[in-house]
Design a protein around this motif. Structure first.
Motif, PDB file in Angstrom:
ATOM      1  N   MET A   1     -10.407   0.076 -18.807  1.00  0.00           N
ATOM      2  CA  MET A   1     -11.280   0.177 -18.069  1.00  0.00           C
ATOM      3  C   MET A   1     -10.772   0.371 -16.563  1.00  0.00           C
ATOM      4  O   MET A   1      -9.732  -0.238 -16.328  1.00  0.00           O
ATOM      5  N   CYS A   2     -11.230   1.438 -15.917  1.00  0.00           N
ATOM      6  CA  CYS A   2     -10.592   1.256 -14.578  1.00  0.00           C
ATOM      7  C   CYS A   2     -11.684   0.848 -13.620  1.00  0.00           C
ATOM      8  O   CYS A   2     -12.934   1.455 -13.532  1.00  0.00           O
ATOM      9  N   LEU A   3     -11.452  -0.227 -12.645  1.00  0.00           N
ATOM     10  CA  LEU A   3     -12.181  -0.674 -11.836  1.00  0.00           C
ATOM     11  C   LEU A   3     -12.047   0.025 -10.383  1.00  0.00           C
ATOM     12  O   LEU A   3     -10.974   0.387 -10.058  1.00  0.00           O
ATOM     13  N   ALA A   4     -13.107  -0.298  -9.656  1.00  0.00           N
ATOM     14  CA  ALA A   4     -12.733   0.121  -8.022  1.00  0.00           C
ATOM     15  C   ALA A   4     -12.580  -1.548  -7.329  1.00  0.00           C
ATOM     16  O   ALA A   4     -13.622  -2.161  -7.748  1.00  0.00           O
ATOM     17  N   VAL A   5     -11.427  -1.787  -6.962  1.00  0.00           N
ATOM     18  CA  VAL A   5     -10.667  -2.933  -6.744  1.00  0.00           C
ATOM     19  C   VAL A   5     -10.866  -3.199  -5.216  1.00  0.00           C
ATOM     20  O   VAL A   5     -10.116  -2.225  -4.604  1.00  0.00           O
ATOM     21  N   PRO A   6     -11.124  -4.052  -4.733  1.00  0.00           N
ATOM     22  CA  PRO A   6     -11.131  -4.247  -3.162  1.00  0.00           C
ATOM     23  C   PRO A   6      -9.826  -4.901  -2.801  1.00  0.00           C
ATOM     24  O   PRO A   6      -9.228  -5.471  -3.671  1.00  0.00           O
ATOM     25  N   GLY A   7      -8.993  -4.325  -1.817  1.00  0.00           N
ATOM     26  CA  GLY A   7      -7.693  -4.656  -1.470  1.00  0.00           C
ATOM     27  C   GLY A   7      -7.433  -4.536   0.253  1.00  0.00           C
ATOM     28  O   GLY A   7      -8.271  -3.788   0.839  1.00  0.00           O
ATOM     29  N   ARG A   8      -6.644  -5.266   0.672  1.00  0.00           N
ATOM     30  CA  ARG A   8      -6.382  -5.387   2.132  1.00  0.00           C
ATOM     31  C   ARG A   8      -4.876  -4.681   2.390  1.00  0.00           C
ATOM     32  O   ARG A   8      -4.119  -4.797   1.766  1.00  0.00           O
ATOM     33  N   VAL A   9      -5.075  -3.704   3.438  1.00  0.00           N
ATOM     34  CA  VAL A   9      -3.878  -2.969   3.731  1.00  0.00           C
ATOM     35  C   VAL A   9      -3.037  -3.781   4.529  1.00  0.00           C
ATOM     36  O   VAL A   9      -3.389  -4.418   5.665  1.00  0.00           O
ATOM     37  N   ILE A  10      -1.786  -3.715   3.940  1.00  0.00           N
ATOM     38  CA  ILE A  10      -0.898  -4.581   4.690  1.00  0.00           C
ATOM     39  C   ILE A  10       0.233  -3.651   5.452  1.00  0.00           C
ATOM     40  O   ILE A  10       1.038  -4.001   6.444  1.00  0.00           O
ATOM     41  N   ASP A  11       0.350  -2.375   5.278  1.00  0.00           N
ATOM     42  CA  ASP A  11       1.183  -1.287   5.803  1.00  0.00           C
ATOM     43  C   ASP A  11       0.566  -0.139   5.810  1.00  0.00           C
ATOM     44  O   ASP A  11       0.062   0.472   4.594  1.00  0.00           O
ATOM     45  N   ILE A  12       1.042   0.753   6.539  1.00  0.00           N
ATOM     46  CA  ILE A  12       0.481   2.455   6.500  1.00  0.00           C
ATOM     47  C   ILE A  12       1.627   3.228   6.966  1.00  0.00           C
ATOM     48  O   ILE A  12       2.524   2.972   7.963  1.00  0.00           O
ATOM     49  N   GLY A  13       1.735   4.330   6.053  1.00  0.00           N
ATOM     50  CA  GLY A  13       2.776   5.375   6.725  1.00  0.00           C
ATOM     51  C   GLY A  13       2.498   6.650   5.969  1.00  0.00           C
ATOM     52  O   GLY A  13       1.428   6.759   5.451  1.00  0.00           O
ATOM     53  N   GLU A  14       3.546   7.381   6.008  1.00  0.00           N
ATOM     54  CA  GLU A  14       3.255   8.808   5.559  1.00  0.00           C
ATOM     55  C   GLU A  14       4.397   9.030   4.184  1.00  0.00           C
ATOM     56  O   GLU A  14       5.403   8.818   4.409  1.00  0.00           O
ATOM     57  N   LYS A  15       3.634   9.796   3.391  1.00  0.00           N
ATOM     58  CA  LYS A  15       4.876  10.087   2.101  1.00  0.00           C
ATOM     59  C   LYS A  15       4.144  11.630   1.878  1.00  0.00           C
ATOM     60  O   LYS A  15       3.094  11.954   1.336  1.00  0.00           O
ATOM     61  N   ASP A  16       5.348  12.346   2.105  1.00  0.00           N
ATOM     62  CA  ASP A  16       5.200  13.824   1.645  1.00  0.00           C
ATOM     63  C   ASP A  16       3.948  14.549   2.256  1.00  0.00           C
ATOM     64  O   ASP A  16       2.941  15.471   1.725  1.00  0.00           O
ATOM     65  N   GLY A  17       3.702  14.141   3.606  1.00  0.00           N
ATOM     66  CA  GLY A  17       2.451  14.798   4.367  1.00  0.00           C
ATOM     67  C   GLY A  17       1.023  14.008   4.101  1.00  0.00           C
ATOM     68  O   GLY A  17      -0.023  14.519   4.542  1.00  0.00           O
ATOM     69  N   THR A  18       1.174  13.040   3.343  1.00  0.00           N
ATOM     70  CA  THR A  18      -0.138  12.218   2.797  1.00  0.00           C
ATOM     71  C   THR A  18      -0.023  10.795   3.568  1.00  0.00           C
ATOM     72  O   THR A  18       0.907  10.385   3.322  1.00  0.00           O
ATOM     73  N   ARG A  19      -1.200  10.607   4.151  1.00  0.00           N
ATOM     74  CA  ARG A  19      -1.298   8.925   4.753  1.00  0.00           C
ATOM     75  C   ARG A  19      -1.511   8.220   3.538  1.00  0.00           C
ATOM     76  O   ARG A  19      -2.441   8.150   2.885  1.00  0.00           O
ATOM     77  N   MET A  20      -0.634   7.271   3.448  1.00  0.00           N
ATOM     78  CA  MET A  20      -0.438   5.923   2.424  1.00  0.00           C
ATOM     79  C   MET A  20      -0.442   4.870   2.806  1.00  0.00           C
ATOM     80  O   MET A  20      -0.069   4.556   4.060  1.00  0.00           O
ATOM     81  N   ALA A  21      -0.932   3.870   2.144  1.00  0.00           N
ATOM     82  CA  ALA A  21      -0.980   2.413   2.453  1.00  0.00           C
ATOM     83  C   ALA A  21      -0.365   1.653   1.367  1.00  0.00           C
ATOM     84  O   ALA A  21      -0.207   2.005   0.410  1.00  0.00           O
ATOM     85  N   THR A  22       0.166   0.447   1.711  1.00  0.00           N
ATOM     86  CA  THR A  22       0.658  -0.379   1.010  1.00  0.00           C
ATOM     87  C   THR A  22      -0.755  -1.618   0.890  1.00  0.00           C
ATOM     88  O   THR A  22      -0.715  -2.138   1.958  1.00  0.00           O
ATOM     89  N   VAL A  23      -1.227  -1.986  -0.272  1.00  0.00           N
ATOM     90  CA  VAL A  23      -2.424  -2.609  -0.331  1.00  0.00           C
ATOM     91  C   VAL A  23      -2.274  -3.783  -1.133  1.00  0.00           C
ATOM     92  O   VAL A  23      -1.638  -3.857  -2.365  1.00  0.00           O
TER      93      VAL A  23
END
Length: 117
Positions: A1-23
């Motif tokens: 089963m795939c859930l939509a899970v809440p998470g807290r953003v702890i870091d934001i950066g860019e990877k290959d031109g895409t805005r990414m976060a560590t959550v």
């Protein structure tokens, strides 16, 4: 089963031109795409599904949801080791790579004692 899970953003950066976060999902940390929520900031919460942050969420709602998921075992189901889960479903009682590190030394000691007998 795939859930939509809440998470807290702890870091934001860019990877290959895409805005990414560590959550952080209640102790499990994953990389998440922020393209659907480009203004999400460090410290904020979002609902994440299949690696994409989809909707901003307040902290209290996120905490309540994470607690409920943990009580129901759904976080382990979503983020747990797939090999451990497959072993459990197959009825293998003592999967050697169990998440519970505290029990591993005892299991190892039991195995040594059994081998010596």
């Amino acid at each position: 089963m795939c859930l939509a899970v809440p998470g807290r953003v702890i870091d934001i950066g860019e990877k290959d031109g895409t805005r990414m976060a560590t959550v952080d999902f209640g102790g499990v940390v994953k990389e998440v795409c922020l393209e659907y929520l480009p203004d999400l900031q460090v410290g904020e919460y979002a609902i994440v599904h299949v690696g994409f942050a989809l909707q901003r969420l307040d902290e209290e709602s996120a905490r309540q949801t994470l607690e409920l998921f943990a009580q129901l075992g759904m976080l382990q189901e979503e983020f747990g080791d797939p090999w451990e889960r497959a072993a459990a479903e197959a009825g293998v009682a003592d999967w050697p790579f169990a998440d519970d590190v505290a029990e591993q030394p005892q299991r190892a000691g039991d195995a040594v004692q059994e081998a010596q007998q």
